[in-house]
Design an enzyme around this catalytic site. Structure first.
Site, mmCIF file in Angstrom:
data_model
loop_
_atom_site.group_PDB
_atom_site.id
_atom_site.type_symbol
_atom_site.label_atom_id
_atom_site.label_comp_id
_atom_site.label_asym_id
_atom_site.label_seq_id
_atom_site.Cartn_x
_atom_site.Cartn_y
_atom_site.Cartn_z
ATOM 1 N N GLY A 1 40.955 42.161 37.870
ATOM 2 C CA GLY A 1 40.541 42.502 36.503
ATOM 3 C C GLY A 1 40.828 41.401 35.500
ATOM 4 O O GLY A 1 39.947 40.946 34.765
ATOM 5 N N ARG A 2 42.064 40.922 35.477
ATOM 6 C CA ARG A 2 42.431 39.915 34.463
ATOM 7 C C ARG A 2 41.905 38.521 34.821
ATOM 8 O O ARG A 2 42.142 37.564 34.087
ATOM 9 C CB ARG A 2 43.930 39.910 34.228
ATOM 10 C CG ARG A 2 44.764 39.669 35.455
ATOM 11 C CD ARG A 2 46.229 40.005 35.221
ATOM 12 N NE ARG A 2 46.977 40.039 36.466
ATOM 13 C CZ ARG A 2 47.033 41.085 37.285
ATOM 14 N NH1 ARG A 2 46.384 42.184 37.000
ATOM 15 N NH2 ARG A 2 47.754 41.035 38.386
ATOM 16 N N LYS A 44 49.586 56.096 33.679
ATOM 17 C CA LYS A 44 48.236 56.686 33.766
ATOM 18 C C LYS A 44 48.327 58.061 34.406
ATOM 19 O O LYS A 44 47.714 59.026 33.949
ATOM 20 C CB LYS A 44 47.351 55.822 34.681
ATOM 21 C CG LYS A 44 46.688 54.668 34.058
ATOM 22 C CD LYS A 44 45.618 54.178 35.058
ATOM 23 C CE LYS A 44 45.268 52.749 34.877
ATOM 24 N NZ LYS A 44 44.420 52.238 35.949
HETATM 25 C C1 G6Q Z 1 43.670 43.728 35.208
HETATM 26 C C2 G6Q Z 1 43.925 45.132 35.313
HETATM 27 C C3 G6Q Z 1 43.398 45.958 34.176
HETATM 28 C C4 G6Q Z 1 41.919 46.320 34.297
HETATM 29 C C5 G6Q Z 1 41.640 47.470 33.337
HETATM 30 C C6 G6Q Z 1 40.189 47.870 33.320
HETATM 31 O O1 G6Q Z 1 43.963 42.903 36.025
HETATM 32 O O2 G6Q Z 1 43.518 45.576 36.548
HETATM 33 O O3 G6Q Z 1 43.626 45.387 32.933
HETATM 34 O O4 G6Q Z 1 41.119 45.213 34.020
HETATM 35 O O5 G6Q Z 1 42.442 48.561 33.690
HETATM 36 O O6 G6Q Z 1 39.771 48.269 34.582
HETATM 37 P P1 G6Q Z 1 38.262 48.496 34.897
HETATM 38 O O7 G6Q Z 1 37.556 47.207 34.725
HETATM 39 O O8 G6Q Z 1 38.209 49.018 36.292
HETATM 40 O O9 G6Q Z 1 37.761 49.507 33.898
#
Ligand code: G6Q
Length: 541
Positions: free
Chosen positions: A267-268, A507
């Site tokens: 994600g990041r 969460k």
């Molecule tokens: C990043 C994390 C987190 C992720 C968000 C959004 O490395 O995993 O920040 O990007 O939780 O997740 P989605 O893109 O799955 O909605």
């Protein structure tokens, strides 16, 4: 228990720190007129001055020894070769493939991923062209003027930071907004500005199951339909970026309007995938590719340069030096380039979500500090707020100054004062001012009783990263520099930087608490504080 700190390299660094403990940065400069030449380097259009750090050539040799003993060369190879470097999720972490602008094949599970990567880039190019040229029409036949990216975390922070940073490259007709927070205040604010007939929503979610994103996307769709009164309008005003086609379909977005990426993109680290769509539409595909090229140039440097001339390696090792041998707990990020005002927030996630870990890859508790708290704001503003603590407080705080020679937007001749302030701050932090100098500086106004208040110990370390002006290429290189810095540190600490289990528990508890808030579940088993808070909420509804 982790063995890292029982290694010879670690012990040698501890002993070496004792020998440097009482040496002031002033002395290090006085002893070596070549210090800047020896402790600075350039690559990818970025100058890295690391001379104002509490270290010597010997320190760097010892740190490189630590990196080597930790297996950095091997880990670096594994990262670029698509090996499963994210062991707890059994995945590769191949953000480098997304910006691989060479023909070098990159394999995941025995398949070259580059054709798929390039296909999505082609689809993004076609889409960007139609939106930017005014060919993509909204439901009532008008060209798009507003882009709203709905996403959170990695699906928000990167695109938002880059879009802000490269505002100079924005298409004049397009305005781009970012909605991430679950509190509807953020969405309401954006919806009060944009026009439903000319707005395109990009729902950006790797999993397409994130509560915040889906809630906001549903509300945005409701708002659109309230105004346009026709379900078929959704296809003209919603596109998706995700790894999950079925969930995108279930939400009501045609997979034709979906831009794909893959589970080997964290994600990041996803800015370089189709998650960057909002950036690409706003600044144009060619400029977006320049961002990728800048990152690729830094990748190649990181992949091939020897450790002692490797910018991300040096940046990472200097961070390890302070975190583990001077026991610092925070890292300031201070951009003297207003375009980078969101960079500290972006780096908070990159560094703290990646390396905010307490067990090694093998699951053993670490016995040393890992990621520091990363914080900061745009340059001058901080000077009039918290720099007091940097100059005269009690903590050792390493800082990264990030400075443009030319601002993107200097119509009025502000840049010399900006540069003077940036250089003066790094110098003042390093030199400080002793009693003799203070008496000389204050002259007749010097009041001996107040003298202690006017002294500056100095010896506060800083890195300085400088470039000519912030272009897409430079920004790409800068971000990749920090990504690899984080990777280098993770290797030294023996941790997995590519998972984020720490975000799960909250969460899960939120999901459990929701029925109690809706009055549909018994709350008597919760702790006293949570019960008290629930009661307060109920009585103030
Ligand atoms: C990043 C994390 C987190 C992720 C968000 C959004 O490395 O995993 O920040 O990007 O939780 O997740 P989605 O893109 O799955 O909605």
């Amino acid at each position: 228990m982790s063995s890292q700190q029982h290694s010879q390299a670690w012990k040698a660094l501890q002993t070496h720190q004792h020998s440097l403990k009482n040496t002031h940065l002033r002395d290090l400069f006085a002893q070596n007129p070549q210090r800047f030449e020896q402790l600075s380097m350039q690559t990818c259009g970025i100058l890295f001055d690391y001379s104002k750090n509490r270290l010597s050539a010997e320190t760097l040799t010892l740190l490189q020894g630590l990196a080597q003993d930790s297996g950095l060369n091997d880990w670096r190879e594994r990262l670029f070769n698509g090996a499963v470097v994210n062991n707890t999720e059994q995945r590769a972490a191949l953000h480098v493939a997304l910006r691989n602008r060479s023909d070098r094949p990159i394999q995941v599970d025995g398949h070259n991923v580059m054709p798929k990567v390039n296909q999505v880039l082609d689809k993004m190019r076609r889409f960007c062209h139609t939106v930017r040229e005014g060919e993509w029409l909204g439901h009532t036949g008008k060209p798009i003027q507003s882009i709203v990216n709905i996403g959170i975390g990695g699906s928000d922070l990167g695109p938002k930071m880059v879009t802000e940073a490269l505002d100079n490259y924005r298409h004049p007709r397009l305005h781009t907004y970012f909605d991430s927070n679950l509190d509807a205040a953020q969405l309401n604010h954006i919806l009060s500005i944009v026009d439903p007939e000319t707005t395109l929503f990009i729902v950006a979610s790797k999993t397409f199951s994130t509560q915040e994103t889906l809630t906001n996307a549903r509300s945005a769709r409701q708002w659109l339909l309230e105004h346009l009164q026709d379900d078929s309008a959704v296809s003209k005003h919603f596109v998706a970026v995700s790894t999950h086609t079925e969930r995108v379909k279930a939400f009501g977005i045609d997979p034709e309007n979906m831009f794909e990426f893959w589970d080997w993109v964290g994600g990041r680290y996803s800015l370089w995938s189709a998650i960057g769509l909002s950036v690409a539409v706003t600044i144009g595909m060619d400029n977006y590719l320049r961002l990728l090229s800048g990152a690729h140039a830094m990748d190649e440097h990181f992949r091939t340069a020897p450790l002692e001339q490797n910018m991300p390696v040096l940046l990472g090792l200097i961070g390890v030096w302070y975190t583990n041998f001077w026991q610092t707990r925070t890292q300031a990020i201070l951009p003297y380039d207003y375009a980078l005002k969101l960079l500290p927030f972006y780096l908070q996630q990159l560094e703290m979500e990646s390396n905010g870990k307490r067990v090694t890859r093998e699951g053993q508790a670490v016995e040393y500090n890992t990621c520091p708290v990363v914080w900061g704001t745009a340059g001058n503003n901080g000077q009039h707020a918290y720099y007091q603590l940097l100059h005269q407080g009690t903590q050792l705080i390493p800082a990264d100054f990030i400075v443009a020679v030319h601002s993107q937007a200097d119509k009025y001749g502000h840049q010399n004062p900006v540069l003077a302030n940036a250089l003066a701050q790094t110098r003042a932090l390093m030199l400080g001012r002793n009693s003799e100098e203070t008496r000389a500086a204050l002259g007749d106004e010097c009041d001996e009783a107040h003298l202690p208040h006017r002294l500056f110990p100095g010896n506060q370390p800083s890195n300085l990263l400088m470039y000519q002006t912030l272009t897409p290429d430079i920004l790409g290189s800068l971000i990749a520099l920090y990504e690899h810095k984080v990777f280098v540190q993770s290797v030294c600490w023996g941790i997995n930087p590519f998972d984020q289990w720490g975000v799960e528990l909250g969460k899960q508890m939120a999901a459990e608490l929701l029925p109690a808030l809706e009055g549909q579940a018994d709350a008597s088993h919760y702790d006293g504080s949570t019960q008290g808070l629930l009661a307060f909420i109920q009585s103030h509804r």
